[in-house]
Design a protein around this motif. Sequence first.
Motif, PDB file in Angstrom:
ATOM      1  N   VAL A  68      -1.998  10.748   3.148  1.00  5.93           N
ATOM      2  CA  VAL A  68      -1.752   9.506   3.878  1.00  5.93           C
ATOM      3  C   VAL A  68      -0.252   9.217   3.843  1.00  5.93           C
ATOM      4  O   VAL A  68       0.359   9.242   2.779  1.00  5.93           O
ATOM      5  CB  VAL A  68      -2.529   8.329   3.252  1.00  5.93           C
ATOM      6  CG1 VAL A  68      -2.210   7.032   3.975  1.00  5.93           C
ATOM      7  CG2 VAL A  68      -4.030   8.590   3.313  1.00  5.93           C
ATOM      8  N   GLN A  80       0.012   4.455   6.321  1.00  6.44           N
ATOM      9  CA  GLN A  80      -1.412   4.528   6.058  1.00  6.44           C
ATOM     10  C   GLN A  80      -2.154   5.314   7.151  1.00  6.44           C
ATOM     11  O   GLN A  80      -3.332   5.133   7.415  1.00  6.44           O
ATOM     12  CB  GLN A  80      -2.024   3.120   5.895  1.00  6.44           C
ATOM     13  CG  GLN A  80      -3.472   3.054   5.442  1.00  6.44           C
ATOM     14  CD  GLN A  80      -3.707   3.504   4.014  1.00  6.44           C
ATOM     15  OE1 GLN A  80      -2.892   4.164   3.418  1.00  6.44           O
ATOM     16  NE2 GLN A  80      -4.839   3.128   3.436  1.00  6.44           N
ATOM     17  N   LEU A 105      -5.470   3.771   8.758  1.00  7.60           N
ATOM     18  CA  LEU A 105      -6.818   3.550   8.253  1.00  7.60           C
ATOM     19  C   LEU A 105      -7.101   2.046   8.161  1.00  7.60           C
ATOM     20  O   LEU A 105      -6.171   1.235   8.095  1.00  7.60           O
ATOM     21  CB  LEU A 105      -6.964   4.196   6.875  1.00  7.60           C
ATOM     22  CG  LEU A 105      -7.018   5.725   6.845  1.00  7.60           C
ATOM     23  CD1 LEU A 105      -7.006   6.221   5.413  1.00  7.60           C
ATOM     24  CD2 LEU A 105      -8.244   6.258   7.575  1.00  7.60           C
ATOM     25  N   ALA A 147      -7.784  -1.759   7.105  1.00 11.33           N
ATOM     26  CA  ALA A 147      -7.255  -2.586   6.022  1.00 11.33           C
ATOM     27  C   ALA A 147      -7.631  -4.040   6.264  1.00 11.33           C
ATOM     28  O   ALA A 147      -7.824  -4.461   7.410  1.00 11.33           O
ATOM     29  CB  ALA A 147      -5.736  -2.454   5.935  1.00 11.33           C
ATOM     30  N   THR A 198      -0.734   1.604   1.160  1.00 15.87           N
ATOM     31  CA  THR A 198      -0.814   3.017   1.485  1.00 15.87           C
ATOM     32  C   THR A 198      -1.585   3.827   0.456  1.00 15.87           C
ATOM     33  O   THR A 198      -1.479   3.613  -0.742  1.00 15.87           O
ATOM     34  CB  THR A 198       0.590   3.640   1.614  1.00 15.87           C
ATOM     35  OG1 THR A 198       1.289   3.461   0.384  1.00 15.87           O
ATOM     36  CG2 THR A 198       1.351   2.979   2.738  1.00 15.87           C
ATOM     37  N   ILE A 237      -5.039   6.779  -0.473  1.00 16.37           N
ATOM     38  CA  ILE A 237      -6.447   6.893  -0.833  1.00 16.37           C
ATOM     39  C   ILE A 237      -6.510   6.943  -2.353  1.00 16.37           C
ATOM     40  O   ILE A 237      -5.748   7.667  -2.989  1.00 16.37           O
ATOM     41  CB  ILE A 237      -7.060   8.176  -0.246  1.00 16.37           C
ATOM     42  CG1 ILE A 237      -6.963   8.177   1.282  1.00 16.37           C
ATOM     43  CG2 ILE A 237      -8.502   8.351  -0.692  1.00 16.37           C
ATOM     44  CD1 ILE A 237      -7.686   7.059   1.950  1.00 16.37           C
ATOM     45  N   THR A 279      -9.654   3.196  -0.095  1.00 17.94           N
ATOM     46  CA  THR A 279      -8.223   3.005   0.103  1.00 17.94           C
ATOM     47  C   THR A 279      -7.639   2.130  -1.002  1.00 17.94           C
ATOM     48  O   THR A 279      -8.366   1.449  -1.730  1.00 17.94           O
ATOM     49  CB  THR A 279      -7.938   2.335   1.459  1.00 17.94           C
ATOM     50  OG1 THR A 279      -8.320   0.952   1.393  1.00 17.94           O
ATOM     51  CG2 THR A 279      -8.695   3.016   2.585  1.00 17.94           C
ATOM     52  N   TYR A 280      -6.326   2.126  -1.098  1.00 18.73           N
ATOM     53  CA  TYR A 280      -5.645   1.229  -2.031  1.00 18.73           C
ATOM     54  C   TYR A 280      -5.930  -0.234  -1.711  1.00 18.73           C
ATOM     55  O   TYR A 280      -5.797  -1.094  -2.574  1.00 18.73           O
ATOM     56  CB  TYR A 280      -4.130   1.474  -1.991  1.00 18.73           C
ATOM     57  CG  TYR A 280      -3.638   2.471  -3.009  1.00 18.73           C
ATOM     58  CD1 TYR A 280      -3.337   2.076  -4.309  1.00 18.73           C
ATOM     59  CD2 TYR A 280      -3.471   3.809  -2.674  1.00 18.73           C
ATOM     60  CE1 TYR A 280      -2.897   2.989  -5.238  1.00 18.73           C
ATOM     61  CE2 TYR A 280      -3.015   4.727  -3.601  1.00 18.73           C
ATOM     62  CZ  TYR A 280      -2.727   4.315  -4.888  1.00 18.73           C
ATOM     63  OH  TYR A 280      -2.291   5.224  -5.803  1.00 18.73           O
TER      64      TYR A 280
END
Length: 408
Positions: free
Chosen positions: A223, A227, A246, A248, A259, A261, A277-278
């Motif tokens: 990523v 992102q 991605l 969010a 940002t 995974i 994801t974060y």
Amino acid sequence: MRIVCFIMLLIAQATSLFAYQDTSLNKFISERNISFIDYPDFPEAHSTWGSIGYNPANNNVYIGVTNHADKVGFYEYDPTRNQIQLNGFLKDLGHLRPFQWQGKMHSKIVAGPKGEIYFSTDGGESRQEYLMNHPHGYAGGFFMRWNPATKQLTNLGMGMQYESIKDVEVDLQSGLVYGISYPQAHFLVYDPQKNLLHDAGRLGSAHVPRVLFTDWWGNCYYVDWRQRLVKYEKSTGKLVFAKQSLPAFPGTPGGKIVTGITAYAKSPDKKAIYLVTYGAKLVAFYPQETGIGKWEDLGGVFETAKGEEWKPYVPNLNVGLNGKLYYVIGGHGNYVRKDKTVLIEFDPEQRKANILLEFPIGRLTEVTGSDIRDRDGNLYFAGRKRPDRTENGSVPFLIKFNPEKEVK
């Protein structure tokens, strides 16, 4: 009669403290479904981070355990015999010289095409980040390969001078090994057969996401700082960037994205790779051989207060034989229950998360590990606890969990 009823009520209340009914399976998930396994012969062990993986060739689980300074133990768990052993320490197994010290393994441990396994090393403390301290600072991280048959570790060489290798992946068809460096986020492609290393350039800046993953064809994904998924397309040898970021939650730090995974797990039956994801989003990613593929936003990892949906921290994920997702929320000060970590079951079809078990943070503080399941459906995570709630008191252990039966 009243006494009997009173006793039964007490038993029911006590049971509810540590078990939640899984109505889909029509049975109870309790602490009989989970086991904490200690690491022997390493009393100063501190943590395991993401350094855990599964080898289908021998059905064993491997873990890198560190004192978070200069000593890394390499462990192997055999589910058939229910035994764990220390294979040795990296500085001895890899014949590292003093100036080549490694603070930890951060990468996952991944299987290769011939029954071997791969991982990489990491500085693991502040000396690695300052170039002005060299040559007494960090020399750089290494790609390493373990042969389970001969119990031999091979040092395949350094990725980049002064750079850690935060994560690795392997293409099971070609044997290519992928890596991401830290702190400059270079994407590396290494061919062990030809001993050739290719640097595909930087994919990030201030933040270095820690997780790589591959698809069914051996393409590797990362990523970037926006992102967006970045795919190393092995057939062309080029990087392919997704057009969109991605999913969010609105209002997450940095505007709309956080940002990277934090964990993944694959479901070959559904042709899906599940991502966390974060920003605490669950995503079902459907890769394709060429191009990026599609994804589906499954929502948050857990229902939280509005404006705080992005806060839960989940650096772990597994898929059960029942097709459901399992992960533990907690760590880095982010919890959805006060001073507790929680084991979650998530149904991708209904998009619903249920708490199965709760643990006080003194007993289970943080959990890592992606896509680790043995032949019997047991799921594995790398856990640690802080009994005195200080980093100095961190104690790591292996977690074995099965949602459908008791574990030994």
